[in-house]
Design a protein around this motif. Structure first.
Motif, short mmCIF file in Angstrom:
data_model
loop_
_atom_site.label_atom_id
_atom_site.label_comp_id
_atom_site.label_asym_id
_atom_site.label_seq_id
_atom_site.Cartn_x
_atom_site.Cartn_y
_atom_site.Cartn_z
N CYS A 192 0.53 -1.30 -0.09
CA CYS A 192 -0.06 0.01 -0.02
C CYS A 192 0.75 1.36 -0.17
N PHE A 193 2.20 1.16 0.15
CA PHE A 193 2.73 2.27 -0.06
C PHE A 193 4.05 1.86 -1.14
N ALA A 194 4.28 2.94 -1.73
CA ALA A 194 5.89 2.28 -2.87
C ALA A 194 6.59 3.99 -3.58
N VAL A 195 7.67 3.59 -3.44
CA VAL A 195 8.52 4.55 -4.08
C VAL A 195 9.36 3.96 -4.68
N PRO A 196 9.31 4.37 -6.12
CA PRO A 196 9.56 2.87 -7.01
C PRO A 196 11.43 3.75 -7.15
N GLU A 197 11.10 5.05 -7.83
CA GLU A 197 12.47 5.30 -7.26
C GLU A 197 13.86 5.58 -6.66
N GLN A 198 13.40 4.67 -5.86
CA GLN A 198 14.93 4.12 -5.20
C GLN A 198 13.88 2.38 -3.81
N ASP A 199 13.15 2.14 -5.00
CA ASP A 199 12.65 0.57 -5.04
C ASP A 199 12.42 0.10 -3.63
N VAL A 200 11.06 0.91 -3.77
CA VAL A 200 10.46 1.00 -1.42
C VAL A 200 9.48 0.47 -1.67
N LEU A 201 9.21 -0.83 -1.45
CA LEU A 201 7.58 -0.84 -0.91
C LEU A 201 7.34 -1.26 0.60
N GLY A 202 6.76 -0.47 0.89
CA GLY A 202 5.17 -0.82 1.99
C GLY A 202 4.41 -1.91 2.53
N TRP A 203 4.24 -1.93 4.09
CA TRP A 203 2.89 -2.50 3.83
C TRP A 203 2.67 -2.35 5.87
N ARG A 204 2.01 -2.47 6.02
CA ARG A 204 0.91 -1.95 7.11
C ARG A 204 0.77 -3.37 7.70
N ASN A 205 0.90 -4.45 8.88
CA ASN A 205 0.70 -5.40 9.23
C ASN A 205 0.84 -5.45 10.26
N GLY A 206 -1.42 -5.18 10.97
CA GLY A 206 -1.55 -5.29 12.29
C GLY A 206 -0.90 -3.79 12.28
N LYS A 207 -0.34 -3.97 13.78
CA LYS A 207 0.02 -3.03 14.58
C LYS A 207 1.50 -2.23 14.26
N ALA A 208 2.05 -3.40 12.83
CA ALA A 208 3.41 -3.27 12.76
C ALA A 208 3.87 -2.72 11.24
N TYR A 209 4.41 -2.87 10.98
CA TYR A 209 4.65 -2.18 9.60
C TYR A 209 6.01 -3.30 9.12
N VAL A 210 6.28 -2.90 6.88
CA VAL A 210 6.31 -3.82 6.75
C VAL A 210 7.40 -3.29 5.74
N ILE A 211 9.31 -2.71 6.06
CA ILE A 211 9.42 -1.82 4.82
C ILE A 211 10.27 -3.37 3.66
N ARG A 212 10.80 -3.11 2.74
CA ARG A 212 11.35 -3.09 1.41
C ARG A 212 11.55 -2.53 0.60
N ASP A 213 13.05 -2.28 1.53
CA ASP A 213 13.77 -1.70 0.09
C ASP A 213 15.67 -2.49 -0.50
N SER A 214 15.88 -1.62 -0.80
CA SER A 214 17.50 -2.11 -1.81
C SER A 214 18.36 -3.04 -1.41
N GLY A 215 18.10 -2.60 0.10
CA GLY A 215 18.20 -3.50 1.02
C GLY A 215 18.21 -4.85 1.54
N GLY A 216 17.34 -4.85 1.75
CA GLY A 216 16.34 -6.39 2.48
C GLY A 216 14.97 -5.55 3.01
N VAL A 217 14.15 -6.45 3.97
CA VAL A 217 12.99 -6.24 4.44
C VAL A 217 13.52 -5.81 5.87
N SER A 218 12.61 -4.95 6.35
CA SER A 218 12.56 -4.95 7.59
C SER A 218 10.78 -4.94 8.27
N VAL A 219 10.96 -5.71 9.55
CA VAL A 219 9.36 -5.60 10.17
C VAL A 219 9.08 -4.90 11.22
N PHE A 220 8.68 -3.91 11.47
CA PHE A 220 8.93 -3.05 12.45
C PHE A 220 8.09 -2.25 13.71
N LEU A 221 8.04 -1.90 14.96
CA LEU A 221 7.49 -1.34 15.21
C LEU A 221 7.28 0.03 15.43
#
Length: 240
Positions: A192-221
């Protein structure tokens, strides 16, 4: 006086079994209640299914629709009919809604859960005055995001109480990031979140968040990455 249409009813139980439950959700005792809008043909078969209230997990929502489409037999009737239908995925006892389920068996392999203290045996180094970075003493496995996807994992903790705030799975190559995207879409749905020029995707996962960027995947509060959380909240509504 026009005759009132006969209410829709299932002619036989859906027959859902453990084989319908996604394996990753069983592994982490995750469940939830889905409410769907069904369009039913004159023959009594489900022709269309839309989720109107999510379980919080895209794969469980999609699987519930699939069960109704393939095994939902309703009473025949004139014209296309519409019904709201609930479906509950019930995990085993002792389940948790730990958002780290998106990394497969990470929580089970490491014993780490977001918002909970990281054990003293996990080595950590100060990151700044309030946080530290820890390296779980386990090897990345194909049970996290898939074979050869992850290159290493780290955990950001609150330095005061050692609560896990963010988990990072490093991904070095572009092809592996593509593989990770496919897994994340399967488990969380479309980003539901994207910054194509920076190769970033994002999701909201309940009370947490997920970002996949050019270096990997983060799951965080939110406390683990306040800026990342703010960007995602602007684009992603919370799951119902």
């Amino acid at each position: 006086m026009a005759q009132q249409a006969e209410p829709l009813r299932l002619l036989a139980p859906l027959g859902a079994t453990d084989s319908d439950y996604p394996r990753w959700a069983i592994d982490h005792s995750l469940g939830g209640r889905v409410v769907m809008r069904l369009e039913v043909s004159p023959e009594g078969r489900v022709s269309k299914c839309e989720v109107v209230s999510s379980s919080g997990y895209a794969s469980l929502d999609a699987r519930a629709c699939e069960v109704y489409r393939t095994r939902g037999f309703f009473n025949p009737g004139a014209g296309m009919r519409v019904a709201r239908a609930p479906f509950s995925w019930v995990p085993g006892d002792g389940g948790t809604a730990d958002p780290l389920h998106v990394l497969g068996r990470f929580a089970g392999d490491t014993g780490i859960a977001l918002g909970r203290p990281v054990g003293p045996l996990v080595p950590c180094e100060p990151r700044d005055a309030t946080t530290a970075t820890c390296r779980p003493p386990v090897t990345v496995t194909e049970l996290w995001l898939g074979r050869n996807i992850g290159d290493g994992a780290s955990v950001r903790i609150d330095a005061r109480d050692r609560r896990a705030l963010l988990v990072r799975l490093a991904i070095a190559s572009k092809s592996r990031r593509g593989d990770a995207d496919r897994v994340l879409r399967e488990r969380l749905g479309a980003p539901c979140f994207a910054v194509p020029e920076q190769d970033v995707l994002g999701w909201r996962n309940g009370k947490a968040y997920v970002i996949r960027d050019s270096g990997g995947v983060s799951v965080f509060l939110a406390a683990g990455d306040p800026i990342g959380a703010q960007f995602i909240e602007q684009s992603c509504p919370p799951l119902s």
